[in-house]
Structures are given as structure tokens and as C-alpha cells.
Design a protein around this motif. Structure first.
Motif, PDB file in Angstrom:
ATOM      1  N   TYR A 162       0.848  -1.103  -0.338  1.00  0.00           N
ATOM      2  CA  TYR A 162      -0.222  -0.112  -0.171  1.00  0.00           C
ATOM      3  C   TYR A 162       1.435   0.957  -0.048  1.00  0.00           C
ATOM      4  O   TYR A 162       1.995   1.145   0.503  1.00  0.00           O
ATOM      5  CB  TYR A 162      -1.194   0.380   1.312  1.00  0.00           C
ATOM      6  CG  TYR A 162      -1.487   0.939   1.636  1.00  0.00           C
ATOM      7  CD1 TYR A 162      -2.493   2.031   0.691  1.00  0.00           C
ATOM      8  CD2 TYR A 162      -1.016   1.863   2.590  1.00  0.00           C
ATOM      9  CE1 TYR A 162      -3.411   2.762   0.812  1.00  0.00           C
ATOM     10  CE2 TYR A 162      -1.882   3.797   2.843  1.00  0.00           C
ATOM     11  CZ  TYR A 162      -2.192   3.826   1.549  1.00  0.00           C
ATOM     12  OH  TYR A 162      -3.585   5.162   1.545  1.00  0.00           O
ATOM     13  N   GLU A 163       0.965   1.339  -0.708  1.00  0.00           N
ATOM     14  CA  GLU A 163       1.423   3.789  -0.763  1.00  0.00           C
ATOM     15  C   GLU A 163       0.174   4.887  -1.367  1.00  0.00           C
ATOM     16  O   GLU A 163      -0.276   4.947  -2.113  1.00  0.00           O
ATOM     17  CB  GLU A 163       1.922   2.988  -2.140  1.00  0.00           C
ATOM     18  CG  GLU A 163       3.674   2.831  -2.014  1.00  0.00           C
ATOM     19  CD  GLU A 163       4.480   3.823  -1.528  1.00  0.00           C
ATOM     20  OE1 GLU A 163       4.185   5.444  -0.457  1.00  0.00           O
ATOM     21  OE2 GLU A 163       5.923   3.526  -0.388  1.00  0.00           O
ATOM     22  N   PRO A 164       0.750   5.677  -0.337  1.00  0.00           N
ATOM     23  CA  PRO A 164      -0.319   6.496  -0.302  1.00  0.00           C
ATOM     24  C   PRO A 164       0.646   8.022  -1.490  1.00  0.00           C
ATOM     25  O   PRO A 164      -0.144   8.757  -1.666  1.00  0.00           O
ATOM     26  CB  PRO A 164      -0.816   6.854   0.961  1.00  0.00           C
ATOM     27  CG  PRO A 164       0.430   7.011   2.276  1.00  0.00           C
ATOM     28  CD  PRO A 164       1.218   5.349   1.076  1.00  0.00           C
ATOM     29  N   ALA A 165       1.395   7.689  -0.946  1.00  0.00           N
ATOM     30  CA  ALA A 165       2.148   9.185  -1.238  1.00  0.00           C
ATOM     31  C   ALA A 165       2.727   8.845  -3.042  1.00  0.00           C
ATOM     32  O   ALA A 165       3.448   9.642  -4.000  1.00  0.00           O
ATOM     33  CB  ALA A 165       3.396   9.372  -0.425  1.00  0.00           C
ATOM     34  N   TYR A 166       3.990   7.552  -3.014  1.00  0.00           N
ATOM     35  CA  TYR A 166       5.001   7.028  -4.347  1.00  0.00           C
ATOM     36  C   TYR A 166       4.013   6.288  -4.869  1.00  0.00           C
ATOM     37  O   TYR A 166       3.871   5.405  -4.711  1.00  0.00           O
ATOM     38  CB  TYR A 166       6.296   7.048  -4.002  1.00  0.00           C
ATOM     39  CG  TYR A 166       6.612   8.545  -3.012  1.00  0.00           C
ATOM     40  CD1 TYR A 166       7.228   9.223  -4.084  1.00  0.00           C
ATOM     41  CD2 TYR A 166       6.932   8.285  -1.509  1.00  0.00           C
ATOM     42  CE1 TYR A 166       7.855  10.247  -3.156  1.00  0.00           C
ATOM     43  CE2 TYR A 166       7.686   9.940  -1.123  1.00  0.00           C
ATOM     44  CZ  TYR A 166       8.122  10.499  -1.457  1.00  0.00           C
ATOM     45  OH  TYR A 166       8.373  11.920  -1.403  1.00  0.00           O
ATOM     46  N   VAL A 167       4.981   6.316  -5.919  1.00  0.00           N
ATOM     47  CA  VAL A 167       4.394   4.091  -7.045  1.00  0.00           C
ATOM     48  C   VAL A 167       5.442   3.484  -6.245  1.00  0.00           C
ATOM     49  O   VAL A 167       6.662   3.644  -5.504  1.00  0.00           O
ATOM     50  CB  VAL A 167       5.208   4.745  -8.606  1.00  0.00           C
ATOM     51  CG1 VAL A 167       5.257   3.320  -9.156  1.00  0.00           C
ATOM     52  CG2 VAL A 167       4.350   5.441  -9.060  1.00  0.00           C
ATOM     53  N   PRO A 168       5.182   2.693  -5.963  1.00  0.00           N
ATOM     54  CA  PRO A 168       6.064   1.386  -5.515  1.00  0.00           C
ATOM     55  C   PRO A 168       7.205   0.853  -6.452  1.00  0.00           C
ATOM     56  O   PRO A 168       7.254   1.475  -7.446  1.00  0.00           O
ATOM     57  CB  PRO A 168       5.058   0.422  -4.689  1.00  0.00           C
ATOM     58  CG  PRO A 168       3.623   0.816  -5.167  1.00  0.00           C
ATOM     59  CD  PRO A 168       3.443   1.897  -6.145  1.00  0.00           C
ATOM     60  N   GLY A 169       8.517   0.845  -4.978  1.00  0.00           N
ATOM     61  CA  GLY A 169       9.342   0.821  -5.498  1.00  0.00           C
ATOM     62  C   GLY A 169       9.640  -0.280  -6.556  1.00  0.00           C
ATOM     63  O   GLY A 169      10.939  -0.151  -7.383  1.00  0.00           O
ATOM     64  N   ILE A 170       8.858  -1.158  -6.667  1.00  0.00           N
ATOM     65  CA  ILE A 170       9.535  -2.085  -8.137  1.00  0.00           C
ATOM     66  C   ILE A 170       8.438  -2.191  -8.990  1.00  0.00           C
ATOM     67  O   ILE A 170       8.640  -2.572 -10.151  1.00  0.00           O
ATOM     68  CB  ILE A 170       8.837  -3.477  -7.186  1.00  0.00           C
ATOM     69  CG1 ILE A 170       7.674  -3.933  -6.425  1.00  0.00           C
ATOM     70  CG2 ILE A 170       9.687  -4.254  -5.886  1.00  0.00           C
ATOM     71  CD1 ILE A 170       6.700  -5.489  -6.429  1.00  0.00           C
ATOM     72  N   LEU A 171       8.067  -0.641  -8.652  1.00  0.00           N
ATOM     73  CA  LEU A 171       7.179  -0.844 -10.005  1.00  0.00           C
ATOM     74  C   LEU A 171       8.009   0.822 -10.813  1.00  0.00           C
ATOM     75  O   LEU A 171       7.279   1.555 -11.801  1.00  0.00           O
ATOM     76  CB  LEU A 171       5.350  -0.767  -9.989  1.00  0.00           C
ATOM     77  CG  LEU A 171       4.770  -1.613  -9.447  1.00  0.00           C
ATOM     78  CD1 LEU A 171       3.393  -1.654  -8.610  1.00  0.00           C
ATOM     79  CD2 LEU A 171       5.395  -2.764 -10.652  1.00  0.00           C
TER      80      LEU A 171
END
Length: 266
Positions: A99-108
Motif C-alpha cells: 500500500y502506497e499513499p504517496a509514491y509509486v512502489p519501488g518495484i514498479l
């Protein structure tokens, strides 16, 4: 070096076993691991963890060589110290719920997006590039022979937050998200603006389900992050996950929203 440090270590492990004249089964007995574990490390399906490498060094009399390789790999791959334990879990996971409210997840993330997220940090240029390389290296879990199942839930503002005067980079990032979302083992879900205030907005987290069904969590904070495996913490985060996923659009609706957002940045 064309191959990663992790690939170099696993290759050297295999060569050391062969030089010692041992089969995987014989080595496994000597170091008190299963043959499947030895095979998993040698084929890159399991991360070469510190305790495994220490056992290899002792069994093969390599004078701590593999332990030194691991320390070197952690440095070269550029991961922050508090992330290294988590990366082992991430490589071993069969399911990631992110779950990410601020950034694109690192692996994506794309390379450009990853670099931009670090550009305002106190890191120097070399450290930034090391961390970008480490972040991109983690994406192997999506393309390996048996890829990890990923379910990512993003707040809609992740799609709308600009990258300081580089709208084209945000367009590239969202196009990359669309491509990733079309993979059969990746779901990217979006919580729409209509959800208003909802649970977990205060911070992102990741739940990793490992091959033995154990669940560990990663929580990101301003200064550093925390890896959690206490039963109460995991139960609480799993409840938050269910609540957040319940606010998200369907897979199809989310993909359409990402495509619409991508067009606004071109």
C-alpha cells in the motif's frame, strides 16, 4: 559487471561446491540445510542470507569469503542499511501486498522516477545512483522464472503528483504502471478521490508472504524503516490492508484510471 552481485555470489557458491566434490544433497547435510534450500540459492530462487553463507564458509573452509561477498554486495547494491533485511524477505516472498499513499512502489518505478524521488535527499550523486540501482535491481522478482505475486494499492494522488517540472517523466512512469498492471501476476488497484479520508493514509506498508506462509511487514518512516514480524503487528496491518483494499476500485477500473492519468502528463 554485467551480472548483479547476488548472481555473482550464487555462481561462486555453486563453483565452490563443485570444487569440493560435493553434490547438493551432500553439501546440504554438511551445513544442516535442506537440499532444496541449497538448490534454491544456487538457482537464484532463494536469497543467499548471512547464516547460510556463514555455514558455507565454515563447511568449505573459505575463510569467511562468502560473508565478505555479502557485505560487499550490500554496499554495491546501494540499499540503505535498514533495508537489507527486508530485501532478503522481498526476494523470498511468494506474495507482496503493498500500500502506497504517496509514491509509486519501488518495484514498479522507472529509473527516472526513482532518481527524482531521491533528488531532494541529503545523499550525494554517487549514493543516489547506488540507491537507484538497488531499487531497480529489486524488480527482478517480477520477471524471474517463478515471479512473485504482487497486489499494489495506490492512493489516486500518486498518479497526480508532479515531478518538479518534468511532466514527461510522470507520463513515462504511468505508462510503465499500465504495462506492469497487464502482467498476470501483478494487480495495481487505485483508491479514488471519492473515498475521502480512509484508514492507512498516514503511511505506506508492505506485507510479504514467504514460501513457508509466514508473513513479515515493512513500514516506511521519515528517517528509516522497520521490519516487523510480531503477530499483533501483522494482524493489525492485515486488518488495515483489508480496509484499504476495500476502498480501492476494481482491477479493470483502476487500469482505466491509470491510463487516463497517463494521458494528462503527455
Amino acid at each position: 559487471m554485467g551480472e548483479s552481485w547476488w548472481e555473482f555470489i550464487t555462481s561462486e557458491l555453486r563453483q565452490a561446491r563443485i570444487r569440493a566434490g560435493l553434490s547438493q544433497e551432500e553439501l546440504a547435510k554438511r551445513i544442516n540445510y535442506s537440499a532444496s534450500h541449497v538448490s534454491g540459492v544456487e538457482t537464484g530462487q532463494r536469497p543467499p542470507k548471512a547464516d547460510f553463507l556463514a555455514a558455507m564458509d565454515e563447511a568449505l573452509g573459505t575463510g569467511g569469503m562468502f560473508g565478505r561477498m555479502l557485505r560487499r554486495a550490500s554496499l554495491v547494491e546501494g540499499a540503505p542499511p535498514w533495508m537489507r533485511a527486508w530485501i532478503d524477505n522481498e526476494r523470498e516472498a511468494v506474495l507482496l501486498r503493498w500500500y502506497e499513499p504517496a509514491y509509486v512502489p519501488g518495484i514498479l518505478q522507472t529509473k527516472a522516477y526513482a532518481r527524482m524521488t531521491l533528488s531532494d535527499s541529503l545523499l550525494n550523486a554517487e549514493e543516489i545512483e547506488q540507491r537507484v540501482a538497488s531499487r531497480l535491481g529489486r524488480q527482478v522478482i517480477l520477471t524471474q522464472e517463478h515471479p512473485c505475486q504482487v497486489v499494489a494499492v495506490l492512493d489516486v494522488m500518486v498518479l497526480r503528483r508532479p515531478l518538479k517540472g518534468h511532466p514527461e517523466l510522470m507520463g513515462e512512469q504511468l505508462a510503465h504502471l499500465v504495462k506492469a498492471a497487464e502482467l498476470p501476476h501483478v494487480q495495481i488497484l487505485v483508491v479514488p478521490e471519492e473515498a475521502g479520508l480512509y484508514p492507512a493514509l498516514q503511511g505506506g506498508f508492505i506485507l510479504a508472504t514467504l514460501g513457508d506462509s509466514a508473513v513479515v511487514a515493512y513500514l516506511d518512516h521519515q528517517v528509516r524503516a522497520q521490519v516487523a514480524n510480531q503477530a499483533d503487528d501483522i494482524a493489525s496491518l492485515q486488518r488495515q490492508w483489508e480496509a484499504v483494499r476495500g476502498e480501492a476500485l476494481s482491477r479493470r477500473q483502476s487500469l482505466e484510471l491509470i491510463k487516463e492519468a497517463a494521458q494528462t502528463w503527455t
